[in-house]
Design an enzyme around this catalytic site. Structure first.
Site, PDB file in Angstrom:
ATOM      1  N   HIS A 236       0.780  -1.233   0.000  1.00  0.00           N
ATOM      2  CA  HIS A 236       0.000   0.000   0.000  1.00  0.00           C
ATOM      3  C   HIS A 236       0.815   1.289   0.000  1.00  0.00           C
ATOM      4  O   HIS A 236       0.506   2.183  -0.770  1.00  0.00           O
ATOM      5  CB  HIS A 236      -1.001   0.024   1.165  1.00  0.00           C
ATOM      6  CG  HIS A 236      -2.145  -0.912   0.987  1.00  0.00           C
ATOM      7  ND1 HIS A 236      -2.042  -2.248   1.254  1.00  0.00           N
ATOM      8  CD2 HIS A 236      -3.404  -0.712   0.552  1.00  0.00           C
ATOM      9  CE1 HIS A 236      -3.198  -2.850   0.997  1.00  0.00           C
ATOM     10  NE2 HIS A 236      -4.039  -1.939   0.551  1.00  0.00           N
ATOM     11  N   HIS A 342      -6.213  -2.467   8.551  1.00  0.00           N
ATOM     12  CA  HIS A 342      -6.019  -2.295   7.103  1.00  0.00           C
ATOM     13  C   HIS A 342      -5.634  -0.855   6.763  1.00  0.00           C
ATOM     14  O   HIS A 342      -6.377  -0.122   6.115  1.00  0.00           O
ATOM     15  CB  HIS A 342      -7.268  -2.707   6.315  1.00  0.00           C
ATOM     16  CG  HIS A 342      -6.961  -2.908   4.856  1.00  0.00           C
ATOM     17  ND1 HIS A 342      -6.864  -4.152   4.299  1.00  0.00           N
ATOM     18  CD2 HIS A 342      -6.694  -2.021   3.866  1.00  0.00           C
ATOM     19  CE1 HIS A 342      -6.569  -4.036   3.017  1.00  0.00           C
ATOM     20  NE2 HIS A 342      -6.452  -2.741   2.731  1.00  0.00           N
ATOM     21  N   HIS A 423      -9.584   5.252   1.164  1.00  0.00           N
ATOM     22  CA  HIS A 423      -8.199   5.031   0.750  1.00  0.00           C
ATOM     23  C   HIS A 423      -7.507   6.381   0.597  1.00  0.00           C
ATOM     24  O   HIS A 423      -8.073   7.301   0.014  1.00  0.00           O
ATOM     25  CB  HIS A 423      -8.126   4.280  -0.579  1.00  0.00           C
ATOM     26  CG  HIS A 423      -8.207   2.799  -0.425  1.00  0.00           C
ATOM     27  ND1 HIS A 423      -9.380   2.160  -0.096  1.00  0.00           N
ATOM     28  CD2 HIS A 423      -7.275   1.825  -0.546  1.00  0.00           C
ATOM     29  CE1 HIS A 423      -9.156   0.855  -0.028  1.00  0.00           C
ATOM     30  NE2 HIS A 423      -7.890   0.633  -0.299  1.00  0.00           N
TER      31      HIS A 423
END
Length: 571
Positions: A236, A342, A423
């Site tokens: 990520h 996450h 995100h």
């Protein structure tokens, strides 16, 4: 090349970037003969030319004139204009054939690469180059796993690297060779290539499985670093910060639970390493946050739990009992050893030496100091306890008046909304604000009656840390409705060079655009993933740029996009 100080053309000099070349310096060239140069890669009919200057230092560093932006499968023409030591100008034309784009092949693939559909480009954005990160598997990946049977982390999550750069005519002008930069059978070179960012030297940094890589635009690998010994599973984000170090989102090996069980954690540690790969500091979110908070996790669509997409679970939600009893590993659930946090982006604020994280599975943007204390939380109130509850920001309007919002994040008589399974959360240093991509799953901690009511947004917030308030100052995406709903991945990021906001709705159509939520079968004609890239002049609602990027393989989707300024990459 007679009559020039140059030697010959070398295609793809470092084997990692097939649409690059190098015009070497000839044997008669002396150190100062070519004082400076300008390269122009000429456009195909209807295309966009690429021009950039090359300094004398860069020539010496690269061993010649770097050629970037060649078209694939094409007999390219490019020109080198140069000045000698006496200031006299010269010009030479060259031609070179290049290969077709090859980013790997797999079952269910119908094109060589994602296809680009340019919808709109305003004249002042015509020179834009966009880096795109695409993801897919090829059946050969994910063959490795960690050796902790009760919780093997995220190591088996693997994919073919999909890095490429497009111009505003929709042509691919650069891509990374997946065969030389990835090996699913190699511990150090497996993993998804993700989170690419440009360094202060104009080079590229990204994370990939058990390490991170540092490469220039010509494909010269500057460094390949393993993660520090106690850490694993980088994905990520890999981003250089102003002190020169790199922040990486990773996990921890053999982490002891209260009962003595050892697990590998999942996407819940932030590392700071120097450019040699040495650990400088780290943030253990299991200690800083609450791994048992399940408010957002209970609202997730189980079919779109990034990164493990499972279309058979689309529309379903996990119960509290499920979250507490799921096996450990890369699966959403509460408690350390499951994917409770996450974290999908990390940024740094030099004003107070803090990090800003986006925690998808908490539907929260969180600022944390160097002292590992939480400064503020941008999130709905439900589920935050104790000192963390005191850190939740209060939404206000532009006059600073408190908005009427319940604990689930529903706000009355206002356009303000929180972000849901978001995100990327980056500070806009030039504006003192924060840009976030609001994916929109689990909005207001529930699933809608009709899944096609879902939408995603790019959104900008202004935080007042003294008053502990947050104001929404801009949004875009509601207008797109379900067409723009991107359940996973994506990015929103400010671009200082044009005072603009880049948005990338990376997984729009994951469950079928226009076919309804039940259209889960993806093939060449139905349900293609359609990433939507837009760029807005700051504060405007109508995009200056819109480019749709369509999938080339079943279940392949976009991850992120970035603006590339070639003058920053080749100097």
């Amino acid at each position: 090349m007679p009559g020039t100080p140059f030697g010959h053309i070398v295609h793809n000099p470092h084997e990692n970037a097939p649409l690059t070349a190098l015009v070497t310096l000839g044997p008669k060239a002396v150190k100062s003969q070519v004082a400076s140069a300008k390269v122009t890669v000429h456009a195909k009919p209807g295309g966009v030319p690429i021009s950039y200057d090359v300094s004398h230092t860069t020539m010496q560093s690269e061993g010649g004139i770097p050629i970037f932006g060649l078209y694939p499968d094409y007999h390219n023409t490019f020109t080198i204009d140069w000045k000698d030591a006496d200031g006299k100008s010269h010009s030479h034309d060259y031609k070179m054939m290049t290969p077709q784009v090859d980013m790997g092949y797999s079952q269910g693939q119908w094109a060589h690469h994602p296809t680009i559909d340019v919808k709109k480009v305003d004249p002042d954005f015509k020179d834009r180059l966009y880096f795109v990160n695409w993801t897919k598997s090829d059946g050969k990946v994910g063959v490795l796993t960690h050796n902790t049977p009760d919780g093997h982390g995220a190591f088996s999550w693997d994919g073919v690297p999909g890095f490429f750069i497009i111009d505003t005519a929709g042509d691919i002008r650069w891509y990374m060779n997946p065969y030389t930069t990835h090996d699913s059978k190699d511990y150090e070179n497996a993993g998804y290539a993700m989170g690419m960012n440009v360094t202060d030297k104009g080079n590229m940094i990204w994370v990939q499985g058990q390490g991170w890589k540092h490469m220039n635009i010509m494909g010269r690998m500057i460094g390949e670093h393993s993660l520090p010994g106690d850490f694993s599973d980088a994905s990520h984000e890999g981003i250089q910060i102003r002190n020169g170090n790199v922040l990486i989102r990773a996990a921890r090996k053999n982490y002891p639970l209260a009962d003595g069980t050892l697990v590998n954690t999942v996407r819940d540690h932030i590392l700071e390493v120097d450019m040699n790969g040495t650990l400088v500091d780290y943030w253990d979110l299991n200690e800083i946050l609450d791994p048992l908070r399940d408010a957002a996790l209970l609202s997730l669509d189980a079919g779109a739990v990034c990164l493990n997409i499972d279309v058979d679970q689309a529309g379903h939600q996990a119960t509290a009992e499920d979250l507490a009893s799921f096996g450990r590993g890369d699966i959403h659930g509460v408690e350390t050893g499951r994917n409770w946090a996450h974290v999908n982006s990390v940024d740094w604020d030099p004003e107070d030496d803090s990090i800003i994280i986006s925690s998808r599975h908490q539907s929260a943007v969180i600022k944390i100091g160097r002292d590992k204390e939480v400064k503020w939380i941008l999130s709905a109130k439900k589920g935050w306890k104790g000192e963390l509850a005191d850190k939740v920001l209060t939404p206000v309007d532009k006059r600073g008046r408190k908005l009427d919002c319940d604990e689930n994040g529903k706000c009355n008589n206002t356009d303000f909304d929180f972000t849901w399974t978001q995100h990327t959360a980056y500070k806009v240093h030039e504006k003192g604000t924060f840009s976030v991509f609001d994916n929109g799953d689990g909005r207001h901690l529930e699933q809608p009656t009709f899944p096609t009511d879902k939408y995603s947004r790019s959104v900008e917030y202004k935080v007042n840390p003294k008053k502990m308030t947050v104001q929404q100052v801009w949004e875009y995406g509601k207008e797109l409705g379900y067409e723009g709903y991107a359940p996973v991945t994506s990015i929103t990021k400010y671009q200082a060079d044009k005072n603009s906001m880049l948005s990338y709705f990376a997984s729009a159509g994951l469950f079928g655009i226009g076919g309804g939520y039940g259209n889960l079968k993806m093939d060449e004609t139905t349900g293609k993933v359609k990433s939507i890239l837009t760029e807005h002049r700051y504060g405007e609602q109508e995009p200056a740029v819109r480019i749709d990027i369509n999938s080339h393989a079943m279940f392949a989707s976009g991850y992120r996009a970035q603006v590339i300024v070639i003058d920053d990459m080749i100097k």
